[in-house]
Scaffold this motif. Sequence first.
Motif, PDB file in Angstrom:
ATOM      1  N   UNK A 140       0.871  -1.178   0.000  1.00 51.19           N
ATOM      2  CA  UNK A 140       0.000   0.000   0.000  1.00 51.19           C
ATOM      3  C   UNK A 140       0.907   1.227   0.000  1.00 51.19           C
ATOM      4  N   UNK A 141       0.721   2.117  -0.966  1.00 52.41           N
ATOM      5  CA  UNK A 141       1.596   3.286  -1.068  1.00 52.41           C
ATOM      6  C   UNK A 141       0.827   4.441  -1.696  1.00 52.41           C
ATOM      7  N   UNK A 142       1.168   5.661  -1.307  1.00 55.73           N
ATOM      8  CA  UNK A 142       0.505   6.840  -1.861  1.00 55.73           C
ATOM      9  C   UNK A 142       0.933   8.094  -1.142  1.00 55.73           C
ATOM     10  N   UNK A 143       0.013   9.046  -1.049  1.00 58.65           N
ATOM     11  CA  UNK A 143       0.303  10.317  -0.385  1.00 58.65           C
ATOM     12  C   UNK A 143      -0.426  10.430   0.954  1.00 58.65           C
ATOM     13  N   UNK A 144      -0.933   9.307   1.456  1.00 62.87           N
ATOM     14  CA  UNK A 144      -1.678   9.301   2.719  1.00 62.87           C
ATOM     15  C   UNK A 144      -0.749   9.117   3.914  1.00 62.87           C
ATOM     16  N   UNK A 145      -0.745  10.098   4.822  1.00 60.96           N
ATOM     17  CA  UNK A 145      -0.078   9.946   6.099  1.00 60.96           C
ATOM     18  C   UNK A 145      -1.040   9.316   7.099  1.00 60.96           C
ATOM     19  N   UNK A 146      -0.534   8.975   8.265  1.00 58.23           N
ATOM     20  CA  UNK A 146      -1.398   8.478   9.331  1.00 58.23           C
ATOM     21  C   UNK A 146      -1.942   9.697  10.071  1.00 58.23           C
ATOM     22  N   UNK A 147      -3.057  10.221   9.569  1.00 56.28           N
ATOM     23  CA  UNK A 147      -3.635  11.450  10.106  1.00 56.28           C
ATOM     24  C   UNK A 147      -5.125  11.498   9.791  1.00 56.28           C
ATOM     25  N   UNK A 148      -5.894  12.076  10.688  1.00 59.49           N
ATOM     26  CA  UNK A 148      -7.341  12.174  10.497  1.00 59.49           C
ATOM     27  C   UNK A 148      -7.731  13.103   9.355  1.00 59.49           C
ATOM     28  N   UNK A 303       1.310   7.297 -16.169  1.00 56.93           N
ATOM     29  CA  UNK A 303       0.698   7.868 -14.966  1.00 56.93           C
ATOM     30  C   UNK A 303       1.430   7.342 -13.739  1.00 56.93           C
ATOM     31  N   UNK A 304       1.808   8.257 -12.867  1.00 57.23           N
ATOM     32  CA  UNK A 304       2.582   7.909 -11.677  1.00 57.23           C
ATOM     33  C   UNK A 304       2.001   8.646 -10.475  1.00 57.23           C
ATOM     34  N   UNK A 305       1.820   7.938  -9.362  1.00 55.91           N
ATOM     35  CA  UNK A 305       1.317   8.544  -8.128  1.00 55.91           C
ATOM     36  C   UNK A 305       2.201   8.087  -6.967  1.00 55.91           C
ATOM     37  N   UNK A 306       2.195   8.857  -5.887  1.00 57.60           N
ATOM     38  CA  UNK A 306       2.992   8.479  -4.729  1.00 57.60           C
ATOM     39  C   UNK A 306       3.215   9.637  -3.793  1.00 57.60           C
ATOM     40  N   UNK A 307       4.467   9.798  -3.328  1.00 56.62           N
ATOM     41  CA  UNK A 307       4.765  10.812  -2.314  1.00 56.62           C
ATOM     42  C   UNK A 307       5.627  11.958  -2.833  1.00 56.62           C
ATOM     43  N   UNK A 308       6.086  11.880  -4.090  1.00 55.37           N
ATOM     44  CA  UNK A 308       7.019  12.878  -4.609  1.00 55.37           C
ATOM     45  C   UNK A 308       6.318  14.178  -4.979  1.00 55.37           C
ATOM     46  N   UNK A 309       6.797  15.282  -4.412  1.00 59.99           N
ATOM     47  CA  UNK A 309       6.306  16.613  -4.756  1.00 59.99           C
ATOM     48  C   UNK A 309       7.205  17.229  -5.831  1.00 59.99           C
ATOM     49  N   UNK A 310       6.720  18.290  -6.435  1.00 62.31           N
ATOM     50  CA  UNK A 310       7.531  19.041  -7.395  1.00 62.31           C
ATOM     51  C   UNK A 310       8.307  20.120  -6.640  1.00 62.31           C
ATOM     52  N   UNK A 311       9.183  19.667  -5.775  1.00 67.35           N
ATOM     53  CA  UNK A 311      10.012  20.612  -5.021  1.00 67.35           C
ATOM     54  C   UNK A 311      11.408  20.036  -4.818  1.00 67.35           C
ATOM     55  N   UNK A 312      12.288  20.842  -4.275  1.00 61.31           N
ATOM     56  CA  UNK A 312      13.673  20.421  -4.080  1.00 61.31           C
ATOM     57  C   UNK A 312      13.786  19.302  -3.050  1.00 61.31           C
ATOM     58  N   UNK A 313      12.937  19.337  -2.030  1.00 58.72           N
ATOM     59  CA  UNK A 313      13.016  18.305  -0.992  1.00 58.72           C
ATOM     60  C   UNK A 313      12.834  16.921  -1.596  1.00 58.72           C
TER      61      UNK A 313
END
Length: 374
Positions: A140-148, A303-313
């Motif tokens: 299971x992978x994506x942009x979901x953190x453990x947060x309400x 098509x690609x999804x996950x945790x990568x943002x368009x930023x330097x970090x």
Amino acid sequence: MARAFPHWDEETLFTSGDEYFAGLLRAIDDAKLSVELETYIFEKGTLADRLVEKLIAAHRRGVRVRITVDGWGSPGFLDDYYPQFKQARIGVRFFRVTPWLLRRVPGDSSSFLFRFITRWRRINRGNHRKFCLIDHQELYVGSFNVSDVHLREISGDHVWKDVGVRVKGRDVKYARRAFQRAYRGWTALNWPARAPKLLLLNDSFRHSRRTRLQHTQRMRHARKRIWLSTPYFAPIAPVFRTLVRQAQKGVDVRLIVPHNNDVWFMTWMSLPLLRALDRKGVKVYVYGPRFSHQKVFIADDWVCVGSTNLNHRSFLHDLEMDVVLTRPGNKERVIDSYRRDIEVSQTFDSSDWAQLPWWKQWFGSLFLLVKYWA
């Protein structure tokens, strides 16, 4: 014989946190061998309480449970949940901890001086991945953190907009290797023999280079469209130049950013960049209904999804994990969702920048000086 295009054996797309975590919690209940969870944010709340309960229950029935969190992203975890895991004898590692925290955490050196130096050395390298591996084969992978914030039942209409995926297949083994490396504290100097094709990682020099090439080359070679969605827009120079060049060649280049942001300075930092893109032919849209935290890369039919943002970090500093979708139905769902997002977004107007008070323009330009760390 033509070589078959790589694909996932199983692939399920989730466009809501309620569905994603419902599936993940069921998978933890069904786990037989292991559960390996890695997340940037592990925040006190209903979702975290449920997850902790499931993880402890899995451990008690003989499943090996291990957890890696980023101490910067989860500052309350040490007091909120770590004592429960420690009492249950579940393995926990903090990938990064603030240098000024005097307490010793799992994986720390017994030497205070060495611990302090190590924390400062890792201060600019975070673990931004969000994934869970079940029995070494279900990811299971994506942009979901453990947060309400990801649950509509808790946050209502203010629930964050995200996307995730559940996959099974050959490349899942690389997720386990990635977890092992982070859990044991290995550095990027390690050089894995091979790099996955459908799971994009940046936890080694080779993986990082391949992932950057996947994103940038896919955009550079696009002939029809480049559609992107990111909450934090402060791209590295090659990505920015690629977007401009492709737009000037006639490629349909679109970018969706949120109207409101959970990181307040990102809005100020991105304004001058968005203005430059808008003036050079890139179609920029501002999504307003709720906070769009999703990270979506669409280049033609890739098509690609996950945790990568368009930023330097994401491109230079933090650990990330993305999944390349292979099922036509799932790819079309992401593309259709992108079209619907545009329908409820406002077109960015570069003239808005000129109408801002001078001090807001000054702050926006000033924040650009620190985009390397953003």
